[in-house]
Write an enzyme that holds these catalytic residues in place. Structure first.
Site, PDB file in Angstrom:
ATOM      1  N   ASN A  12     -31.106   9.531  45.078  1.00 31.00           N
ATOM      2  CA  ASN A  12     -30.940   8.097  44.803  1.00 31.00           C
ATOM      3  C   ASN A  12     -29.505   7.683  44.508  1.00 31.00           C
ATOM      4  O   ASN A  12     -29.220   6.489  44.386  1.00 31.00           O
ATOM      5  CB  ASN A  12     -31.869   7.643  43.660  1.00 31.00           C
ATOM      6  N   TYR A  24     -26.267   1.825  35.882  1.00 32.33           N
ATOM      7  CA  TYR A  24     -25.371   2.741  36.601  1.00 32.33           C
ATOM      8  C   TYR A  24     -24.069   2.096  37.071  1.00 32.33           C
ATOM      9  O   TYR A  24     -23.219   2.783  37.639  1.00 32.33           O
ATOM     10  CB  TYR A  24     -26.126   3.349  37.797  1.00 32.33           C
ATOM     11  N   ASN A  76     -23.908  15.853  39.642  1.00 29.64           N
ATOM     12  CA  ASN A  76     -24.827  14.847  39.125  1.00 29.64           C
ATOM     13  C   ASN A  76     -26.118  15.014  39.921  1.00 29.64           C
ATOM     14  O   ASN A  76     -26.227  14.540  41.051  1.00 29.64           O
ATOM     15  CB  ASN A  76     -24.273  13.427  39.283  1.00 29.64           C
ATOM     16  N   ALA A  79     -32.358  12.699  39.059  1.00 27.50           N
ATOM     17  CA  ALA A  79     -33.607  13.041  38.362  1.00 27.50           C
ATOM     18  C   ALA A  79     -33.932  14.533  38.433  1.00 27.50           C
ATOM     19  O   ALA A  79     -34.671  15.048  37.574  1.00 27.50           O
ATOM     20  CB  ALA A  79     -34.760  12.226  38.946  1.00 27.50           C
ATOM     21  N   HIS A  82     -33.739  16.889  35.366  1.00 27.77           N
ATOM     22  CA  HIS A  82     -34.782  17.023  34.344  1.00 27.77           C
ATOM     23  C   HIS A  82     -35.975  17.848  34.803  1.00 27.77           C
ATOM     24  O   HIS A  82     -36.912  18.030  34.037  1.00 27.77           O
ATOM     25  CB  HIS A  82     -35.251  15.614  33.930  1.00 27.77           C
ATOM     26  N   ASP A  89     -31.527  27.999  38.370  1.00 26.36           N
ATOM     27  CA  ASP A  89     -31.327  29.348  38.904  1.00 26.36           C
ATOM     28  C   ASP A  89     -30.090  29.406  39.795  1.00 26.36           C
ATOM     29  O   ASP A  89     -29.340  30.384  39.753  1.00 26.36           O
ATOM     30  CB  ASP A  89     -32.553  29.795  39.713  1.00 26.36           C
ATOM     31  N   GLU A 100     -21.721  19.368  34.538  1.00 23.20           N
ATOM     32  CA  GLU A 100     -22.777  18.366  34.716  1.00 23.20           C
ATOM     33  C   GLU A 100     -22.194  16.972  34.450  1.00 23.20           C
ATOM     34  O   GLU A 100     -21.477  16.781  33.453  1.00 23.20           O
ATOM     35  CB  GLU A 100     -23.904  18.660  33.727  1.00 23.20           C
ATOM     36  N   HIS A 102     -23.196  12.711  34.350  1.00 18.93           N
ATOM     37  CA  HIS A 102     -24.141  11.593  34.465  1.00 18.93           C
ATOM     38  C   HIS A 102     -23.405  10.297  34.184  1.00 18.93           C
ATOM     39  O   HIS A 102     -22.560  10.246  33.273  1.00 18.93           O
ATOM     40  CB  HIS A 102     -25.288  11.715  33.452  1.00 18.93           C
ATOM     41  N   SER A 104     -24.997   7.467  33.183  1.00 24.39           N
ATOM     42  CA  SER A 104     -25.598   6.981  31.942  1.00 24.39           C
ATOM     43  C   SER A 104     -25.636   8.135  30.934  1.00 24.39           C
ATOM     44  O   SER A 104     -25.275   9.262  31.268  1.00 24.39           O
ATOM     45  CB  SER A 104     -27.022   6.484  32.227  1.00 24.39           C
ATOM     46  N   ARG A 109     -31.695   7.504  26.430  1.00 23.19           N
ATOM     47  CA  ARG A 109     -32.715   6.855  27.260  1.00 23.19           C
ATOM     48  C   ARG A 109     -34.099   7.468  26.993  1.00 23.19           C
ATOM     49  O   ARG A 109     -34.341   7.987  25.925  1.00 23.19           O
ATOM     50  CB  ARG A 109     -32.290   6.967  28.729  1.00 23.19           C
ATOM     51  N   ARG A 113     -35.896  12.124  29.884  1.00 26.08           N
ATOM     52  CA  ARG A 113     -34.549  12.424  30.404  1.00 26.08           C
ATOM     53  C   ARG A 113     -33.749  13.310  29.439  1.00 26.08           C
ATOM     54  O   ARG A 113     -32.591  13.628  29.687  1.00 26.08           O
ATOM     55  CB  ARG A 113     -33.763  11.132  30.657  1.00 26.08           C
TER      56      ARG A 113
END
Ligand code: DQA
Length: 144
Positions: A12, A24, A76, A79, A82, A89, A100, A102, A104, A109, A113
């Site tokens: 997305n 976002y 990033n 979804a 999560h 792995d 990592e 993100h 947001s 939230r 999440r």
């Protein structure tokens, strides 16, 4: 030749700029890529920017980052962050450090999440700074 930093984006995120801009922001992924390229040049790095809605592509690209001797991966995972044991792995399977990212702050939230499979294997996390987070993560990759 400049060292490469892979910038991998999950489901997305191709719709960034249109998708829930109140969460976002209004920058598109291309806007972010343009700024990252400028910043990378200043840092003596180059970036390889990718996006996929498919988990397996992200796994393959994490492996590729290692085989291409990338300096780091900014990830990033959207979804999949999560839910994806496969990404956990994959990150554990490579020596390339993964940061990592993100837009947001998932911890501010919904409870679903709050768990991150990516965070459990990543070097560190930058979250909640919107599109700027990608540049902060690139700076971290350069200074690590
Ligand atoms: C996101 C946060 C995730 O929870 C969400 O599923 C996304 C975007 C972010 O950048 O804030 O797709 O990774």
């Amino acid at each position: 030749m400049a060292e490469i930093v892979y910038v991998l984006n999950g489901p997305n995120l191709n719709l960034l700029g249109l998708r829930e801009p109140e969460i976002y922001g209004t920058d598109t992924l291309d806007d972010i890529a343009g700024r990252l390229e400028d910043r990378a040049r200043t840092l003596g790095l180059s970036i390889e920017m990718r996006q996929s809605n498919h988990e397996g592509h992200l796994v393959d690209w994490l492996h590729e980052a290692q085989s291409e001797s990338a300096r780091a991966v900014l990830l990033n995972a959207g979804a999949l962050t999560h839910t994806s044991l496969a990404l956990y792995d994959a990150i554990r399977s490579i020596r390339t450090p993964v940061i990592e990212v993100h837009l947001s702050n998932p911890h501010a939230r919904e409870a679903y999440r709050h768990k991150s499979f990516v965070a459990m294997a990543a070097k560190g996390t930058i979250a909640g700074f919107g599109a700027l987070g990608y540049e902060l993560a690139l700076d971290a990759a350069a200074r690590m």
